[in-house]
Write a protein that holds these residues in place. Sequence first.
Motif, short mmCIF file in Angstrom:
data_model
loop_
_atom_site.label_atom_id
_atom_site.label_comp_id
_atom_site.label_asym_id
_atom_site.label_seq_id
_atom_site.Cartn_x
_atom_site.Cartn_y
_atom_site.Cartn_z
N PHE A 152 2.20 5.27 -7.55
CA PHE A 152 1.01 5.47 -8.37
C PHE A 152 0.22 6.72 -8.00
CE2 PHE A 152 1.92 0.92 -8.59
CZ PHE A 152 1.93 0.74 -9.97
N SER A 153 0.62 7.42 -6.94
CA SER A 153 -0.04 8.69 -6.66
C SER A 153 1.06 9.74 -6.56
CB SER A 153 -0.82 8.63 -5.35
OG SER A 153 -0.02 9.01 -4.26
N ASP A 154 0.70 10.99 -6.58
CA ASP A 154 1.74 12.02 -6.55
C ASP A 154 1.87 12.66 -5.17
OD1 ASP A 154 2.45 11.70 -9.22
OD2 ASP A 154 0.69 12.83 -9.85
N VAL B 202 -7.35 -4.84 -13.97
CA VAL B 202 -6.51 -4.32 -15.05
C VAL B 202 -6.38 -2.82 -14.80
CG1 VAL B 202 -6.20 -4.06 -17.53
CG2 VAL B 202 -7.37 -6.08 -16.62
N TYR B 203 -5.16 -2.35 -14.68
CA TYR B 203 -4.91 -0.95 -14.31
C TYR B 203 -4.14 -0.26 -15.44
CZ TYR B 203 -2.99 3.09 -11.81
OH TYR B 203 -2.63 4.36 -11.43
N GLN B 204 -4.67 0.87 -15.85
CA GLN B 204 -4.01 1.63 -16.91
C GLN B 204 -2.93 2.51 -16.28
OE1 GLN B 204 -6.71 3.13 -19.92
NE2 GLN B 204 -5.49 4.98 -20.16
N TYR B 205 -1.69 2.07 -16.45
CA TYR B 205 -0.55 2.73 -15.79
C TYR B 205 -0.13 3.92 -16.67
CZ TYR B 205 3.98 2.83 -13.31
OH TYR B 205 5.08 3.19 -12.57
N GLU B 206 -0.66 5.08 -16.32
CA GLU B 206 -0.52 6.26 -17.19
C GLU B 206 0.95 6.61 -17.42
OE1 GLU B 206 -2.74 7.57 -18.86
OE2 GLU B 206 -4.63 7.03 -17.87
N PHE C 229 0.83 -1.21 0.00
CA PHE C 229 0.00 0.00 0.00
C PHE C 229 0.86 1.26 0.00
CE2 PHE C 229 -2.81 2.89 2.77
CZ PHE C 229 -3.39 3.49 1.66
N THR C 230 1.81 1.29 0.91
CA THR C 230 2.61 2.50 1.05
C THR C 230 3.48 2.72 -0.20
OG1 THR C 230 3.83 3.72 2.73
CG2 THR C 230 4.63 1.55 2.25
N LYS C 231 3.95 1.62 -0.81
CA LYS C 231 4.72 1.78 -2.05
C LYS C 231 3.81 2.19 -3.20
CE LYS C 231 8.73 -0.84 -0.82
NZ LYS C 231 9.24 -2.17 -0.44
N SER C 232 2.56 1.74 -3.17
CA SER C 232 1.65 2.15 -4.23
C SER C 232 1.39 3.65 -4.15
CB SER C 232 0.35 1.34 -4.17
OG SER C 232 -0.73 2.10 -3.71
N PHE D 70 -6.37 6.81 -4.55
CA PHE D 70 -5.20 7.70 -4.43
C PHE D 70 -4.48 7.95 -5.74
CE2 PHE D 70 -5.83 5.84 -0.21
CZ PHE D 70 -5.91 6.99 0.55
N SER D 71 -4.89 7.28 -6.81
CA SER D 71 -4.29 7.62 -8.10
C SER D 71 -5.45 7.92 -9.05
CB SER D 71 -3.46 6.46 -8.64
OG SER D 71 -4.23 5.60 -9.46
N ASP D 72 -5.14 8.51 -10.18
CA ASP D 72 -6.23 8.87 -11.08
C ASP D 72 -6.35 7.91 -12.25
OD1 ASP D 72 -7.03 11.10 -9.59
OD2 ASP D 72 -5.36 12.26 -10.39
N GLY D 73 -5.58 6.83 -12.23
CA GLY D 73 -5.59 5.90 -13.35
C GLY D 73 -6.91 5.18 -13.50
N LEU D 74 -7.23 4.77 -14.72
CA LEU D 74 -8.42 3.98 -14.98
C LEU D 74 -8.15 2.53 -14.66
CD1 LEU D 74 -9.20 5.56 -18.45
CD2 LEU D 74 -10.51 5.91 -16.34
N SER D 75 -9.21 1.80 -14.28
CA SER D 75 -9.03 0.38 -14.03
C SER D 75 -10.31 -0.38 -14.34
CB SER D 75 -8.60 0.14 -12.58
OG SER D 75 -9.66 0.47 -11.71
N SER D 76 -10.17 -1.71 -14.40
CA SER D 76 -11.34 -2.57 -14.54
C SER D 76 -11.13 -3.77 -13.65
CB SER D 76 -11.51 -3.03 -15.99
OG SER D 76 -10.57 -4.04 -16.31
N GLY D 77 -12.24 -4.34 -13.16
CA GLY D 77 -12.15 -5.59 -12.41
C GLY D 77 -12.72 -6.68 -13.28
N THR D 78 -12.10 -7.86 -13.24
CA THR D 78 -12.63 -8.95 -14.05
C THR D 78 -12.38 -10.29 -13.38
OG1 THR D 78 -12.77 -9.80 -16.30
CG2 THR D 78 -10.56 -9.35 -15.47
N ILE D 79 -13.07 -11.31 -13.88
CA ILE D 79 -12.86 -12.66 -13.39
C ILE D 79 -11.96 -13.38 -14.39
CG2 ILE D 79 -14.01 -14.83 -12.76
CD1 ILE D 79 -15.05 -12.69 -11.01
N THR D 80 -10.97 -14.10 -13.89
CA THR D 80 -10.11 -14.88 -14.78
C THR D 80 -10.22 -16.35 -14.40
OG1 THR D 80 -8.25 -14.48 -13.31
CG2 THR D 80 -8.46 -13.03 -15.19
#
Lengths: 301, 301
Positions: free
Chosen positions: A261-263, B129-133, A254-257, B261-271
């Motif tokens: 991933f946040s600013d 799935v996280y869109q790592y901007e 969490f803390t590394k995220s 805490f971040s502004d990235g887009l994401s989706s949740g899915t079942i695999t």
Amino acid sequence: LYKSFQEIEEYILNNNIMKTIALAGSHDDDALAAVVNARRKGVVRAILIGDEEKTKQLLTSMGEDLEYYRFIDEKGEAEAAKLACSLVKNKEADMPMKGLMPTATFLRPVLDKIDGFVIPQGLISQATVYQYEKEKRLLIISDCAINIAPVYEDKFKIIQNCVTLARQLGNECPKVAVLAPVEVVNPVMQSTIDAAMLSKAAERGQIKSCIVDGPLALDNAVSAEAAKHKNIRSQVAGCADVLIMPDLCAGNIFTKSLVYFSDGLSSGTITGTTTGVIMTSRSDTAANKYNSILTASIQSI
Amino acid sequence: LYKSFQEIEEYILNNNIMKTIALAGSHDDDALAAVVNARRKGVVRAILIGDEEKTKQLLTSMGEDLEYYRFIDEKGEAEAAKLACSLVKNKEADMPMKGLMPTATFLRPVLDKIDGFVIPQGLISQATVYQYEKEKRLLIISDCAINIAPVYEDKFKIIQNCVTLARQLGNECPKVAVLAPVEVVNPVMQSTIDAAMLSKAAERGQIKSCIVDGPLALDNAVSAEAAKHKNIRSQVAGCADVLIMPDLCAGNIFTKSLVYFSDGLSSGTITGTTTGVIMTSRSDTAANKYNSILTASIQSI
């Protein structure tokens, strides 16, 4: 109540609260650069314990004047760590800081049962202070670096350590969320069992000067909207000041995220001792290291 | 290789890959709004299984034309879930979606040993799935919602499920990081034991079509600079495509931290199933729900 690291910096500068670091293993470009940066900003003094010649060479290469520092030539790692602690115990310095040596070596004299620091709860823990930009306030997150698999008794002490830190940051009655993956009690998830026990213990007055609630998932702990979606009635949900992690895996990731991933700005600190203890990591950003020195200074007042 | 949810959307629209959702429990404003949104963007069709009258009222109140949908009037929860699965098995629909019913009710027919879906590894898992901007690419994170305390064998299957998803997203040989709080093997941290075993198993060819390395801490998994600081030599460190979580506590808190805490887009899915399965949560954002439908569509091709 400080709402940002900038407010902590302003408080230190405006009230002339310049604490003295005792840097153990000072011949370390990385830790030394953090000390020099804080010295230049006018928030700390420092006693540099280590290989004096190497330390002076490093300072000179950074364009830093040697006259700002007191030097103690001590090349032994264990000896340097012990000396840093002694200086703090003798009030010649205010907080020890780890330089070039293993963490265990640095912490040994801090934790020494006879000569070490006063540890009121009998447990030290790590806390990350995170500047939550969206809500313009500081969040305390613990433990992300020291206690691997804290059981109920350990989490109890981690909460007490966090409450002390929160009070040092000006929050007289922090709202503590004990996190789990869900907000319901589930007997197959130990994190929810611990959370239920800790909430009830606080309600019964066993944990003082704070409001504790859990289990809460991260979203219902920090987002009022998410808490409302789940119909959670709680004094903590949506407005937690302190987030207690289920274990080191969760806390560390969490803390590394937050860093990657946040600013937001953050600092790492040690809680549970009666004075600040500074341990920055080579991979911390310069801002993070500076904020850790600010946080430890406030813990040493 | 899709680098963003927008690229997935464009692929679906440009290639006329319009999949059909079988929504079980369709009289649910929240799930229905997500379906209507995706229908309007032209990426899906839908069969709505539930209380037909209520469903039609909800659609009308959203200003949605009823002619776009096929309706099946079925008020029983278990029956609606079973029907959704049957439609997918009969190829009348492509992917079931959870509406107004408990998760367990929805998943029961999916997981049914005789009539259920094909589950190649014998384990389903959740993936975010996280869109790592910052790096303009998609990261897969698992498991953040289903498996509470995965042991080695479970993590083995979770990796295989993630590799399948990565391939569906166009990555033929994903780099898989098995996370722990540290990057060194430590026998008192189970996450580092599992990670060492999984890396070696992949090296021996037991896990195919991917490169696995661990233990890695989150920072050295995603940041080349952090990996360099720690002198880690690895094909995965600093450039991981898939992040395997130590357990649900860590996965759940991490994935929620990305949302809050971040502004990235994401989706949740079942695999782990041979077709997409959509389960959005009321507290997901509209964008997240839409991205989950896009992801499930790609999994159903």
